[in-house]
Motif scaffolding. Structure first.
Motif: not given
Lengths: 383, 187
Positions: A9, A11, A14, A49, A52, A54, A58, A123, A138, B26, B80-81, B83, B150, B153-156
């Motif tokens: 999966v 995404f 966007c 650190c 990320l 991710r 991705r 999923k 998407h 994180r 993920c994003k 503010f 969004q 998408k971000e949270l899959g």
């Protein structure tokens, strides 16, 4: 046979939102934080650190081609559901056939509930009776789900055998359906929709078909609970055994009328609380008496009729559950081993479970189910 | 087995949410912190967003589980994003809208916009009128829908959340504290 396509999966389609720094200041300054939280926050000084992983992960998935429409070649339309269109396609990554389910995103209310459920649950599921979701694309106008390709769905299957299925196949298919439902799935997740049935819109603007809806829902219950699905399962059992849909109503009133004419108009005894239901009272249905189901489904054996009867009970508390129905006497002839196979294995991994040639079939069975052998990784789905 | 891409073999990539605990690094460096937002402003924004979701949910007569889901989505999104690049209020509205759909009690975007508008503009003495259906409304509505996309998408699409509340109540029952209404209520 062997299925080795990635369950994946991603995404990535966007667009990034434009930066709007002015919105940073949308916080009123009069919020007071408890001192202990403030202290805690100050103690957690940001440490350096590593970036990320991710984002890079991705990006690499995107580089491979997942999440992109270009990765899939459309080969032809397979069917049109109530809220989506399904195309046969080929993945350029694996050269495997896939089913592309295109869900139109109406700009009114965003992503439909059913689509969210479908993705969020499917999923994470790996089950022999559930179609595997490979990828998601998407975009603005459309959400495309990429599924493993199955040779045939129940409707095609019924068409191919001229609506006369072997009763032993009916039993195997029913068992597979109930296995899926005993997990986290709902009937709606199977994309149950018949081209002939008239879709209707619910209060939440979702398109649904009436034929498999239980009377409690038709009479205004908005509570989603598993007994709803079990009614639909009863309708499907009837349809497989007879080749005809059980209650093919085109309006809510007609649907209820068809149900009551066969199953009897509900009374306080068969359906507690019904006499207080305003909607039910306003329809003023005649007092029908319940007919014997055996006269309508003569090919179904006694145990089958008993299962059908308990699936089509008005009282949702008495309607049989998916788990209980797997243990129903109707399935005794499938043997005891069928209850101990792992979720990811198909029922066809058992030597004794085989599909029979359907009496109404145009030619040999194999040309419609070429992959229905006993391959352990083959996923079977009735829909 | 699998596919060969750039010399690497990919056979299976699964993105799931088996555990919803974030690694400490994180947690300590959220996307907002990376962009220079102070930790206490971020905390305040988080609290404020959750309060908005709660207050709006009550007015929309949503079950409490929908608000809890919306709040979890809100908190997760801002890991993920940031503010800085995303309007907290818009995201809060999208979270509540999405949560109402997830918990099978869908509310229309229009109602959500109106309730947030009401919360923002009503004072003790007067209640705000519903938003006029003008171009501002139309653009806000499409922004909520965009924010929802969004979020997904971000949270899959990992949006079905197991809440701890019931488990806490169960533990309290085991510990025979269920009559301690204060504790149960806190759960």
């Amino acid at each position: 046979g062997e299925v080795c396509s990635p369950t994946l999966v991603s995404f990535m389609c966007c667009k990034f939102q434009r930066i709007d720094v002015s919105k940073q200041m949308s916080l009123p300054m009069d919020i007071r934080l408890p001192p202990e939280i403030l202290k805690k926050l100050q103690m957690q000084s940001p440490e350096p650190c590593k970036p990320l992983s991710r984002m890079s992960r991705r990006a690499s998935l995107s580089d491979i081609g997942f999440g992109k429409l270009e990765t899939y070649v459309k080969l032809g339309k397979l069917g049109e559901g109530t809220y989506a269109t399904v195309f046969k396609g080929r993945s350029k990554l694996t050269e495997n056939l896939v089913a592309l389910k295109e869900i139109r995103l109406e700009h009114e209310e965003g992503a439909p509930c059913t689509a969210i459920r479908e993705v969020s649950l499917l999923k994470n599921l790996k089950h022999a009776n559930i179609v595997t979701l490979h990828d998601i694309i998407h975009t603005d106008r459309c959400l495309t789900l990429v599924f493993e390709y199955l040779d045939s769905d129940l409707k095609q299957y019924l068409d191919n055998c001229r609506n006369i299925m072997s009763m032993s196949n009916v039993k195997v298919f029913m068992f597979q359906l109930l296995r899926g439902l005993a997990g986290e799935l709902k009937l709606a997740d199977f994309g149950l929709a018949r081209a002939k049935s008239v879709p209707t819109k619910t209060y939440s603007n979702e398109v649904v078909t009436l034929w498999y809806r239980p009377p409690d829902v038709l009479l205004g219950s908005t509570e989603y609970s598993t007994p709803i699905d079990m009614w639909g399962v009863g309708c499907i059992l009837y349809e497989m055994a007879t080749g005809r849909p059980l209650f093919p109503g085109s309006t809510v009133k007609e649907e209820l009328h068809l149900i009551f004419r066969l199953m009897g108009t509900p009374t306080e005894e068969t359906c507690p609380g019904i006499t207080a239901n305003e909607e039910f009272r306003s329809y003023l249905f005649p007092q029908y008496r319940a007919q014997a189901l055996i006269n309508h489904v003569p090919r179904l054996d006694t145990e089958g009729i008993d299962l059908l009867t308990t699936l089509l009970l008005y009282d949702t508390r008495k309607r049989i559950s998916a788990e209980a129905s797997l243990r129903h006497a109707y399935f005794l002839s499938l043997g005891e081993d069928i209850h101990s196979i792992p979720d990811t294995a198909s029922v066809f991994s058992l030597k004794d479970i085989q599909l029979q040639k359907d009496p109404g079939h145009r030619s040999s069975f194999d040309c419609f189910f070429p992959n229905s052998g006993r391959g352990k990784n083959r996923r079977q789905s009735v829909f | 087995e699998g596919i060969l891409i750039g010399g690497k073999r990919y056979s299976e990539v699964t993105i799931t949410l088996e555990t919803c605990l974030l690694p400490p690094e994180r947690l300590a460096r959220s996307p907002s912190a990376v962009l220079g937002l102070s930790a206490d402003t971020e905390e305040q924004l988080r609290i404020r967003g959750c309060e908005e979701i709660q207050a709006a949910g009550i007015l929309l007569r949503l079950p409490q589980v929908a608000m809890a889901t919306g709040q979890v989505l809100f908190q997760r999104f801002f890991y993920c994003k940031s503010f800085i690049r995303h309007c907290a209020e818009m995201v809060a509205m999208a979270c509540l809208h999405l949560a109402s759909k997830i918990e099978e009690e869908p509310r229309r975007v229009r109602d959500i916009l109106n309730v947030f508008h009401h919360l923002k503009h009503s004072t003790e003495h007067r209640t705000a009128k519903p938003m006029p259906l003008d171009s501002t409304y139309i653009s806000m509505k499409s922004e909520v829908i965009r924010a929802e996309r969004q979020l997904l998408k971000e949270l899959g699409f990992c949006v079905h959340i197991k809440h701890p509340h019931k488990v806490i109540v169960m533990y309290l029952q085991v510990l025979e504290c269920e009559r301690n209404t204060k504790l149960v209520q806190k759960a």
